[in-house]
Design a protein around this motif. Sequence first.
Motif, PDB file in Angstrom:
ATOM      1  N   GLN A 153      18.528   3.050  -1.245  1.00 21.68           N
ATOM      2  CA  GLN A 153      18.074   2.556   0.047  1.00 21.68           C
ATOM      3  C   GLN A 153      16.641   2.057  -0.142  1.00 21.68           C
ATOM      4  N   LYS A 154      16.294   0.990   0.561  1.00 17.51           N
ATOM      5  CA  LYS A 154      14.969   0.375   0.398  1.00 17.51           C
ATOM      6  C   LYS A 154      13.842   1.395   0.587  1.00 17.51           C
ATOM      7  N   GLU A 155      14.011   2.288   1.540  1.00 18.82           N
ATOM      8  CA  GLU A 155      12.985   3.295   1.828  1.00 18.82           C
ATOM      9  C   GLU A 155      12.734   4.201   0.620  1.00 18.82           C
ATOM     10  N   VAL A 156      13.811   4.575  -0.075  1.00 24.98           N
ATOM     11  CA  VAL A 156      13.667   5.418  -1.271  1.00 24.98           C
ATOM     12  C   VAL A 156      13.007   4.620  -2.388  1.00 24.98           C
ATOM     13  N   ALA A 157      13.412   3.369  -2.561  1.00 25.86           N
ATOM     14  CA  ALA A 157      12.811   2.517  -3.586  1.00 25.86           C
ATOM     15  C   ALA A 157      11.294   2.394  -3.372  1.00 25.86           C
ATOM     16  N   GLU A 158      10.902   2.235  -2.126  1.00 23.34           N
ATOM     17  CA  GLU A 158       9.468   2.103  -1.823  1.00 23.34           C
ATOM     18  C   GLU A 158       8.713   3.393  -2.107  1.00 23.34           C
ATOM     19  N   ARG A 159       9.381   4.530  -1.961  1.00 21.41           N
ATOM     20  CA  ARG A 159       8.745   5.809  -2.286  1.00 21.41           C
ATOM     21  C   ARG A 159       8.505   5.949  -3.792  1.00 21.41           C
ATOM     22  N   ILE A 160       9.371   5.363  -4.595  1.00 22.66           N
ATOM     23  CA  ILE A 160       9.256   5.472  -6.049  1.00 22.66           C
ATOM     24  C   ILE A 160       8.044   4.694  -6.567  1.00 22.66           C
ATOM     25  N   VAL A 161       7.740   3.561  -5.960  1.00 21.67           N
ATOM     26  CA  VAL A 161       6.650   2.703  -6.453  1.00 21.67           C
ATOM     27  C   VAL A 161       5.375   2.833  -5.617  1.00 21.67           C
ATOM     28  N   ALA A 162       5.351   3.729  -4.640  1.00 24.31           N
ATOM     29  CA  ALA A 162       4.226   3.829  -3.692  1.00 24.31           C
ATOM     30  C   ALA A 162       2.920   4.208  -4.373  1.00 24.31           C
ATOM     31  N   ARG A 163       1.823   3.768  -3.756  1.00 30.18           N
ATOM     32  CA  ARG A 163       0.478   4.059  -4.261  1.00 30.18           C
ATOM     33  C   ARG A 163      -0.202   5.056  -3.338  1.00 30.18           C
ATOM     34  N   PRO A 164      -1.230   5.761  -3.854  1.00 33.02           N
ATOM     35  CA  PRO A 164      -1.950   6.733  -3.011  1.00 33.02           C
ATOM     36  C   PRO A 164      -2.472   6.102  -1.725  1.00 33.02           C
ATOM     37  N   GLY A 165      -2.402   6.873  -0.649  1.00 28.73           N
ATOM     38  CA  GLY A 165      -2.905   6.409   0.642  1.00 28.73           C
ATOM     39  C   GLY A 165      -1.854   5.749   1.505  1.00 28.73           C
ATOM     40  N   SER A 166      -0.693   5.441   0.931  1.00 29.81           N
ATOM     41  CA  SER A 166       0.359   4.797   1.716  1.00 29.81           C
ATOM     42  C   SER A 166       1.287   5.854   2.301  1.00 29.81           C
ATOM     43  N   LYS A 167       2.012   5.465   3.351  1.00 32.05           N
ATOM     44  CA  LYS A 167       2.944   6.394   4.004  1.00 32.05           C
ATOM     45  C   LYS A 167       4.051   6.839   3.068  1.00 32.05           C
ATOM     46  N   ALA A 168       4.487   5.943   2.188  1.00 30.91           N
ATOM     47  CA  ALA A 168       5.616   6.232   1.303  1.00 30.91           C
ATOM     48  C   ALA A 168       5.218   7.095   0.108  1.00 30.91           C
ATOM     49  N   TYR A 169       3.924   7.227  -0.129  1.00 31.27           N
ATOM     50  CA  TYR A 169       3.436   7.952  -1.317  1.00 31.27           C
ATOM     51  C   TYR A 169       3.733   9.434  -1.215  1.00 31.27           C
ATOM     52  N   GLY A 170       4.294   9.973  -2.311  1.00 34.58           N
ATOM     53  CA  GLY A 170       4.615  11.392  -2.306  1.00 34.58           C
ATOM     54  C   GLY A 170       5.062  11.849  -3.683  1.00 34.58           C
ATOM     55  N   ARG A 171       5.791  12.951  -3.694  1.00 42.20           N
ATOM     56  CA  ARG A 171       6.194  13.579  -4.956  1.00 42.20           C
ATOM     57  C   ARG A 171       7.052  12.651  -5.818  1.00 42.20           C
ATOM     58  N   LEU A 172       7.936  11.868  -5.200  1.00 38.97           N
ATOM     59  CA  LEU A 172       8.808  10.983  -5.964  1.00 38.97           C
ATOM     60  C   LEU A 172       7.992   9.932  -6.724  1.00 38.97           C
ATOM     61  N   ALA A 173       6.971   9.383  -6.078  1.00 39.73           N
ATOM     62  CA  ALA A 173       6.096   8.411  -6.741  1.00 39.73           C
ATOM     63  C   ALA A 173       5.392   9.037  -7.936  1.00 39.73           C
ATOM     64  N   LEU A 174       4.890  10.261  -7.750  1.00 38.09           N
ATOM     65  CA  LEU A 174       4.162  10.932  -8.822  1.00 38.09           C
ATOM     66  C   LEU A 174       5.069  11.226 -10.015  1.00 38.09           C
ATOM     67  N   LEU A 175       6.263  11.759  -9.758  1.00 36.22           N
ATOM     68  CA  LEU A 175       7.181  12.076 -10.849  1.00 36.22           C
ATOM     69  C   LEU A 175       7.604  10.812 -11.595  1.00 36.22           C
ATOM     70  N   ALA A 176       7.853   9.732 -10.861  1.00 32.95           N
ATOM     71  CA  ALA A 176       8.287   8.481 -11.481  1.00 32.95           C
ATOM     72  C   ALA A 176       7.165   7.837 -12.282  1.00 32.95           C
ATOM     73  N   GLN A 177       5.970   7.794 -11.711  1.00 35.72           N
ATOM     74  CA  GLN A 177       4.865   7.075 -12.334  1.00 35.72           C
ATOM     75  C   GLN A 177       4.171   7.883 -13.430  1.00 35.72           C
ATOM     76  N   TRP A 178       4.417   9.172 -13.476  1.00 34.58           N
ATOM     77  CA  TRP A 178       3.851  10.015 -14.525  1.00 34.58           C
ATOM     78  C   TRP A 178       4.468   9.700 -15.892  1.00 34.58           C
ATOM     79  N   ARG A 179       5.778   9.449 -15.889  1.00 35.29           N
ATOM     80  CA  ARG A 179       6.485   9.288 -17.160  1.00 35.29           C
ATOM     81  C   ARG A 179       7.180   7.944 -17.325  1.00 35.29           C
ATOM     82  N   ALA A 180       6.991   7.035 -16.380  1.00 29.95           N
ATOM     83  CA  ALA A 180       7.681   5.743 -16.447  1.00 29.95           C
ATOM     84  C   ALA A 180       6.872   4.675 -15.728  1.00 29.95           C
ATOM     85  N   ASP A 181       7.250   3.433 -15.991  1.00 26.95           N
ATOM     86  CA  ASP A 181       6.694   2.289 -15.262  1.00 26.95           C
ATOM     87  C   ASP A 181       7.780   1.793 -14.306  1.00 26.95           C
TER      88      ASP A 181
END
Length: 283
Positions: A153-181
């Motif tokens: 779902q688009k909302e989940v996709a946006e959570r994966i690529v979200a940046r700090p300070g945005s509404k979508a930013y959270g644990r999923l973004a951190l886990l994804a961006q820690w070990r992947a691009d």
Amino acid sequence: MAADDPLPPLRQVIAAHGLSARKSLGQNFLLDLNLTAKIARQAGDLAGSDVLEVGPGPGGLTRGLLAEGARKVLAIEKDSRCLPALEEISAAYPGRLEVLNADALEIDPTAHLTAPIRVVANLPYNVGTELLVRWLTPRDWPPFWSSLTLMFQKEVAERIVARPGSKAYGRLALLAQWRADPAIVMHLPPQAFIPAPKVHSAVVHLTRLDAPRYPADAAILSRITKAAFGQRRKMLRASLKGTVPDVENVLRDVGIDPTARAETLDLEAFCALARRVEELSQG
């Protein structure tokens, strides 16, 4: 791709086998073979790779992956109604498609595939996020996969690529961006699916990093981020109380304001906090 695909149109396949998408299984069938081929191409050159596909349904994306040159596709499908349609694809591409009638949460794909392995899937809505988190948090790194190309779902996709300070930013973004691009590489409207979901969808491509972006213990980082974003409106000194000992002093040790909130911290700050917690636990 259509010229390379000897099989009938998906709508015809679905009608022939009496298939209908089941909400209980999180199914939404993608019928346009041009779109499924485009999704397959987002995974890169498949010629030298095995591919794991979860939730193939009647096999639209499966056909795209095989036509785009995947060395082998392992398709894990929980719904036994879809097996006859997938068997027809297997017959059209001899020796290149293995179908498992199973729950993807219970299967070790490495027993069936040879590296390099790419994961490409239109994930069932009800298990998509859980599977992604599992693929991002294995015990050992690097993982079995070299890339993930996944529809959400688009909302989940946006959570994966979200940046700090945005509404979508959270644990999923951190886990994804820690070990992947991760990057969003395609958007799909509801009308692309049967039945049409109420939300838009997006394809995310994640290329693994050989090592995490910043050093940190995976279990500690996961625990801290879960607590921090579990109560995201609270200040960190409150949300991390009980998870981080002597929380205010530990936050100050790594240069984090105890009154800050989780969504203001970037990945590097969370990793620094995880390292400090690990140091203290080791005495």
